[in-house]
Scaffold this motif. Structure first.
Motif, PDB file in Angstrom:
ATOM      1  N   ALA A   1       2.573  -8.955  -1.207  1.00  0.00           N
ATOM      2  CA  ALA A   1       1.514  -9.604  -0.707  1.00  0.00           C
ATOM      3  C   ALA A   1       0.289  -8.667   0.073  1.00  0.00           C
ATOM      4  CB  ALA A   1       1.437 -10.157   0.773  1.00  0.00           C
ATOM      5  N   THR A   2       0.959  -7.008   0.754  1.00  0.00           N
ATOM      6  CA  THR A   2       0.991  -6.487   1.566  1.00  0.00           C
ATOM      7  C   THR A   2       0.993  -4.388   0.946  1.00  0.00           C
ATOM      8  OG1 THR A   2       0.299  -5.206   3.637  1.00  0.00           O
ATOM      9  CG2 THR A   2       2.269  -6.355   3.080  1.00  0.00           C
ATOM     10  N   ARG A   3       0.341  -3.301   1.436  1.00  0.00           N
ATOM     11  CA  ARG A   3       1.245  -2.473   0.666  1.00  0.00           C
ATOM     12  C   ARG A   3       2.456  -1.696   2.000  1.00  0.00           C
ATOM     13  NH1 ARG A   3      -3.605   1.174  -1.606  1.00  0.00           N
ATOM     14  NH2 ARG A   3      -4.170   0.311  -3.361  1.00  0.00           N
ATOM     15  N   ALA A   4       1.867  -2.693   3.300  1.00  0.00           N
ATOM     16  CA  ALA A   4       2.751  -2.074   4.386  1.00  0.00           C
ATOM     17  C   ALA A   4       4.189  -2.791   4.476  1.00  0.00           C
ATOM     18  CB  ALA A   4       2.052  -2.598   5.539  1.00  0.00           C
ATOM     19  N   ARG A   5       4.748  -2.995   5.025  1.00  0.00           N
ATOM     20  CA  ARG A   5       6.390  -3.386   5.126  1.00  0.00           C
ATOM     21  C   ARG A   5       5.950  -5.300   5.487  1.00  0.00           C
ATOM     22  NH1 ARG A   5       9.556   0.050   7.822  1.00  0.00           N
ATOM     23  NH2 ARG A   5       9.532   1.820   9.075  1.00  0.00           N
ATOM     24  N   PRO A   6       7.039  -5.500   5.024  1.00  0.00           N
ATOM     25  CA  PRO A   6       8.494  -5.457   4.460  1.00  0.00           C
ATOM     26  C   PRO A   6       8.166  -4.343   3.207  1.00  0.00           C
ATOM     27  CG  PRO A   6       8.249  -7.479   4.638  1.00  0.00           C
ATOM     28  CD  PRO A   6       7.241  -7.149   4.274  1.00  0.00           C
ATOM     29  N   TYR A   7       8.803  -3.655   3.272  1.00  0.00           N
ATOM     30  CA  TYR A   7       9.816  -2.444   2.052  1.00  0.00           C
ATOM     31  C   TYR A   7      11.283  -2.285   2.230  1.00  0.00           C
ATOM     32  CZ  TYR A   7       7.660   1.516   4.898  1.00  0.00           C
ATOM     33  OH  TYR A   7       7.571   2.445   5.826  1.00  0.00           O
ATOM     34  N   THR A   8      11.414  -1.523   0.929  1.00  0.00           N
ATOM     35  CA  THR A   8      13.248  -0.935   1.206  1.00  0.00           C
ATOM     36  C   THR A   8      12.689   0.496   0.409  1.00  0.00           C
ATOM     37  OG1 THR A   8      14.068  -3.455   0.913  1.00  0.00           O
ATOM     38  CG2 THR A   8      15.688  -1.441   0.824  1.00  0.00           C
TER      39      THR A   8
END
Length: 233
Positions: free
Chosen positions: A159-166
């Motif tokens: 959905a987005t380039r921002a969090r959440p990410y790992t």
């Protein structure tokens, strides 16, 4: 590293996204590196990618099968020397299929032939901004192979380039595959750890070999990418 306090085990980073450490042994890494060095030679060799806004990607790139440019595919190096793109070898298709089976398990339906390789070379302070691999018509899994310096690979959401990410540490020989619900996840490389390549490999910097299925038929000329905002940098 010669000794690990904690062994690096395969891990599902997200549904459909799997990291397999040390998938390529030393001999296969050397073979793939030698092939990359040949592919990087002109014509249609290693180039700096320029975005429509006038910026440049810090990782340099060479393509096989189809030439990627922001934001579409062509049969010639349209943003380079305009010569025909180098062919995609059948052994890379076999390698990609084996990678998908090892990471995700045997596919329920036969995979189409892999026909695109994007090979990115990171040296110095090169990085890759968060983006999606959204320029293909096929939803077949993306296969990513690492050679040379270790990097921090950031795997996010759809959905987005921002969090959440790992954040995942990818070392030389590692495999990362993402498909299914993770196929259009944002991902990038915020950092490369210089000087961490295996000395016996003889590579200063990082090479990432990304294998994809275009979904384009023979002689078909693809339109520009559908998602104009997904520019890596």
């Amino acid at each position: 590293m010669d000794a690990e306090l904690f062994p690096r085990d395969r891990a599902q980073v997200a549904p459909g996204a799997v990291h397999v450490p040390d998938w390529l042994d030393e001999a296969r890494q050397r073979e793939l590196l030698a092939a990359c060095r040949e592919w990087a030679r002109p014509p249609a060799g290693l180039r700096t990618v320029r975005t429509p806004g006038g910026g440049t990607m810090t990782a340099r790139q060479v393509c096989l099968g189809w030439h990627w440019y922001p934001y579409g595919y062509a049969r010639t190096a349209t943003d380079g020397d305009r010569t025909p793109v180098k062919p995609f070898p059948t052994w890379l298709d076999a390698l990609a299929r084996r990678a998908v089976a090892d990471a995700l398990g045997p596919p329920a339906d036969p995979l189409p032939a892999y026909d695109i390789a994007l090979i990115n070379f990171y040296d110095g302070d090169a990085r890759m901004g968060m983006h999606r691999d959204a320029d293909e018509r096929s939803t077949a899994p993306v296969v990513s192979l690492s050679l040379g310096d270790t990097c921090v690979f950031r795997f996010g959401n759809t959905a987005t380039r921002a969090r959440p990410y790992t954040d995942v540490e990818l070392r030389s020989g590692d495999l990362f595959v993402f498909g299914g619900p993770a196929r259009l996840a944002h991902h990038g490389v915020p950092r490369v750890l210089q000087g961490t390549a295996p000395p016996q490999l003889g590579l200063a910097g990082r090479l990432n070999v990304t294998l994809r299925v275009s979904g384009l038929g023979p002689g078909e000329w693809p339109p520009a990418a559908r998602i104009m905002g997904d520019s890596p940098s």
